[in-house]
Design an enzyme around this catalytic site. Structure first.
Site, PDB file in Angstrom:
ATOM      1  N   CYS A   1      -1.600 -12.330  -1.475  1.00 41.47           N
ATOM      2  CA  CYS A   1      -2.052 -11.024  -0.924  1.00 41.47           C
ATOM      3  C   CYS A   1      -3.435 -11.411  -0.453  1.00 41.47           C
ATOM      4  O   CYS A   1      -3.962 -10.645   0.354  1.00 41.47           O
ATOM      5  CB  CYS A   1      -2.107  -9.938  -1.980  1.00 41.47           C
ATOM      6  SG  CYS A   1      -2.515 -10.859  -3.543  1.00 41.47           S
TER       7      CYS A   1
ATOM      8  N   VAL B   1       3.681   1.770  -1.335  1.00 45.20           N
ATOM      9  CA  VAL B   1       4.382   2.066  -2.660  1.00 45.20           C
ATOM     10  C   VAL B   1       3.322   2.258  -3.612  1.00 45.20           C
ATOM     11  O   VAL B   1       3.558   3.214  -4.453  1.00 45.20           O
ATOM     12  CB  VAL B   1       5.485   0.815  -3.023  1.00 45.20           C
ATOM     13  CG1 VAL B   1       5.818   1.117  -4.305  1.00 45.20           C
ATOM     14  CG2 VAL B   1       6.559   0.682  -2.256  1.00 45.20           C
TER      15      VAL B   1
ATOM     16  N   GLU C   1      -3.047  -3.038  -7.041  1.00 46.09           N
ATOM     17  CA  GLU C   1      -3.359  -4.285  -6.284  1.00 46.09           C
ATOM     18  C   GLU C   1      -2.183  -4.396  -5.157  1.00 46.09           C
ATOM     19  O   GLU C   1      -1.241  -4.652  -5.344  1.00 46.09           O
ATOM     20  CB  GLU C   1      -3.403  -5.443  -7.143  1.00 46.09           C
ATOM     21  CG  GLU C   1      -4.222  -6.391  -6.828  1.00 46.09           C
ATOM     22  CD  GLU C   1      -3.352  -7.477  -5.637  1.00 46.09           C
ATOM     23  OE1 GLU C   1      -3.249  -7.153  -4.487  1.00 46.09           O
ATOM     24  OE2 GLU C   1      -2.870  -8.534  -6.093  1.00 46.09           O
TER      25      GLU C   1
ATOM     26  N   THR D   1       0.940  -1.182  -0.155  1.00 45.62           N
ATOM     27  CA  THR D   1      -0.194  -0.100   0.108  1.00 45.62           C
ATOM     28  C   THR D   1       0.976   1.273   0.057  1.00 45.62           C
ATOM     29  O   THR D   1       0.593   2.333  -0.629  1.00 45.62           O
ATOM     30  CB  THR D   1      -0.907  -0.053   1.257  1.00 45.62           C
ATOM     31  OG1 THR D   1      -1.734  -1.029   1.149  1.00 45.62           O
ATOM     32  CG2 THR D   1      -1.736   1.066   1.291  1.00 45.62           C
TER      33      THR D   1
ATOM     34  N   GLU E   1      -1.179  -6.438   7.428  1.00 43.47           N
ATOM     35  CA  GLU E   1      -0.700  -7.580   6.564  1.00 43.47           C
ATOM     36  C   GLU E   1       0.711  -8.059   6.984  1.00 43.47           C
ATOM     37  O   GLU E   1       1.587  -7.406   6.999  1.00 43.47           O
ATOM     38  CB  GLU E   1      -0.819  -7.081   5.066  1.00 43.47           C
ATOM     39  CG  GLU E   1      -0.352  -8.310   4.290  1.00 43.47           C
ATOM     40  CD  GLU E   1      -0.309  -7.841   2.705  1.00 43.47           C
ATOM     41  OE1 GLU E   1      -0.992  -8.415   2.126  1.00 43.47           O
ATOM     42  OE2 GLU E   1       0.352  -6.955   2.259  1.00 43.47           O
TER      43      GLU E   1
END
Ligand code: TXE
Length: 496
Positions: free
Chosen positions: A298, A245, A264, A243, A395
């Site tokens: 992911c 980057v 994504e 997120t 994450e």
């Protein structure tokens, strides 16, 4: 937890280590290289040319020229499709060698690369190859004495910045629809896993894809990656990664030529298991959903919500599965889980585990690294967690599951949606009404019912909320590499 097995498969010699620009393997302008590492040992596999801004400029010039003047966007879609089919055949012919590259470079299970990732790339190419000659616009019967039609034209030069967890899947998830649309590309593989991308560049040339259409620049994010997102001559950027980057890429795109981006980004995906579920099946789905590819996926079902009636039984099954997992060399067919891709991820995951313990979560199993060298981590399960804890919010991108108990469907939906992410989700139940209600209520790009990580190239996939926007796979992905031009003409004296 199983032992750290030794390798039985021979790693093929590494043939391609340079940048691939305008149809040739070339050194970087600076002549610099960087080490690419084997996560099984932390040792160097080989040195790879290090691309920087100047190399990106060269690659973009080649892609620009190929787009503006070359045959690729101008030939018929079926001709493009034919070359893409040929590339798919070449990939299948070399499946062993490419699978070994992804396994040694990314710590991925060799058998799965061979059975899933590499054949999946061929399938993705064929899917979009089949679509390449079916790209057409619509005829518009306009009012006011006008007639029009739309053309769907390739967007131009595409910058593709991809991560390391699925080096092959990511490469073709972006490149195949872009190629089918008639775009040209500059691909920057992740610095951790450049090897298979270079092999694909070589095969693309053999397949007849013209020079300049598919360029590969290895390098780091802050240099080569940033040069792509800020480039004035790139017409679109497609990205999969963090997120943090993703934000930078969007800002650089806005500050340069306002190129559209598709992002994504990560996830913290919920899997809801209801009391009526078959416990063995639910345990299989939940375990695989989280620990597939050592948790470096992911869509990982990293937040598992279990209804109270089956909670104790399911926890027991999941712990048994974690304990039975053989962690070790990804080339050994007995092994279920290889090493994390790099040292940075390995350390990040271990620090999250420590954080979880400090936050008061109960470590049911795992939590430690395995072996004396390499980046191996035990499958880890926490319970007594809640949505306020860091390990449940952020994450982790490793083999760490958070298990939680719920009472009602309404409660489960609320807690599942209590996240800034929205990539994927899952439901396990026999009750159709529950499945339908939950799938409409969850804010995520994918809902898997009685399955998980059930990907296929014809099913679009992407994020809600801070998991990004745009879709990979399916015909929706093709649209991201096309733009619509309307052509309008007056029509005089028509009675209709
Ligand atoms: O990702 P980065 P990292 C998540 C996951 C992981 C975390 C960090 O949580 O632990 O991100 O991983 C390029 N401009 N995901 O640090 O940095 C980089 O070179 C342009 C989720 O490896 O986002 C690489 O090619 N590009 C995920 C790509 O971005 C830049 C997959 C991804 O790396 C750049 C991977 C910059 N300034 C990580 N900085 C998923 N969604 O599947 C880096 N890059």
């Amino acid at each position: 937890m199983g032992s750290h097995c030794e390798s039985s498969v021979k790693i093929p010699p590494i043939k391609f280590t340079k940048l691939f620009i305008n149809g040739n393997f070339v050194d970087s302008i600076s002549g610099k290289t960087f080490d690419t590492i084997d996560p099984r040992t932390g040792e160097v596999i080989t040195k790879v040319s290090l691309g920087d801004k100047e190399d990106v400029d060269l690659a973009v010039n080649a892609a620009r020229h190929a787009f503006d003047y070359g045959p690729w966007p101008r030939m018929s879609g079926s001709e493009r499709g034919r070359m893409m089919m040929k590339l798919a055949d070449l990939i299948e012919e070399n499946v062993e060698e490419i699978a070994a590259l992804d396994a040694v470079n990314g710590g991925k299970l060799f058998t799965l690369c061979k059975a899933i990732d590499i054949p999946g790339a061929a399938r993705t190419l064929r899917y979009y190859a089949g679509a390449a000659d079916k790209i057409h616009g619509t005829v518009l019967k306009m009012s006011k004495g006008l007639q029009g039609y739309t053309l769907r034209e390739p967007i131009g030069v595409v910058g593709s910045i991809i991560p390391w967890n699925f080096p092959t899947t990511m490469f073709f998830m972006k490149a195949a629809p872009a190629l089918a649309a008639g775009c040209t590309l500059v691909v920057k593989p992740a610095e951790q896993t450049p090897l298979s991308a270079l092999y694909y560049a070589h095969l693309a040339k053999l397949a007849g894809i013209p020079d300049g259409v598919l360029n590969v620049v290895n390098g780091f994010g802050e240099t080569a990656g940033a040069a792509i997102s800020a480039h004035m001559d790139i017409d679109k950027v497609t990205f999969t990664g963090s997120t943090e980057v993703g934000r930078k890429i969007m800002a650089a795109a806005a500050a340069s030529n306002l190129k559209p981006v598709s992002l994504e980004l990560g996830g913290k995906s919920p899997l809801l298991i209801f009391d009526d579920a078959d416990i063995d099946q639910a345990a299989d789905i939940a375990f695989r959903g989280m620990f597939y590819n050592k948790g470096e996926i992911c869509v990982a079902s990293s937040r598992v919500y279990v209804q109270e009636g089956i909670y104790e039984k399911l926890v027991k099954k999941l712990v048994e599965k974690a304990k039975a997992t053989v962690v070790g060399d990804p080339f050994d067919p007995q092994v279920n889980q290889g090493p994390q891709t790099d040292k940075k991820q390995f350390e990040k995951i271990l620090s999250y585990i420590e954080h979880g313990k400090r936050e008061g979560a109960t470590l049911l199993t795992g939590g430690k690294h395995v072996g004396q060298k390499g980046y191996y981590i035990e499958p880890t399960i926490f319970t007594d967690v809640n949505e306020d804890m860091i390990i449940t919010k952020e994450e982790i991108f490793g083999p760490v599951m958070s298990l939680m108990k719920f009472k009602t469907m309404e409660e489960a939906i609320k807690r599942a949606n209590n996240t800034t992410y929205g990539l994927a989700s899952g439901i396990i139940t026999k009750n159709l009404n529950v499945a339908n209600t939950v799938s409409r209520s969850i804010r995520a790009g994918v809902v898997w019912i009685n399955c998980y990580t059930a990907f296929d190239v014809d099913c679009p996939y992407g994020g809600y909320k801070m998991s990004g926007f745009g879709r990979d796979f399916g015909l929706d992905a093709l649209n991201q590499y096309l733009q619509i031009k309307s052509v309008v003409t007056p029509i005089h004296d028509s009675p209709w």
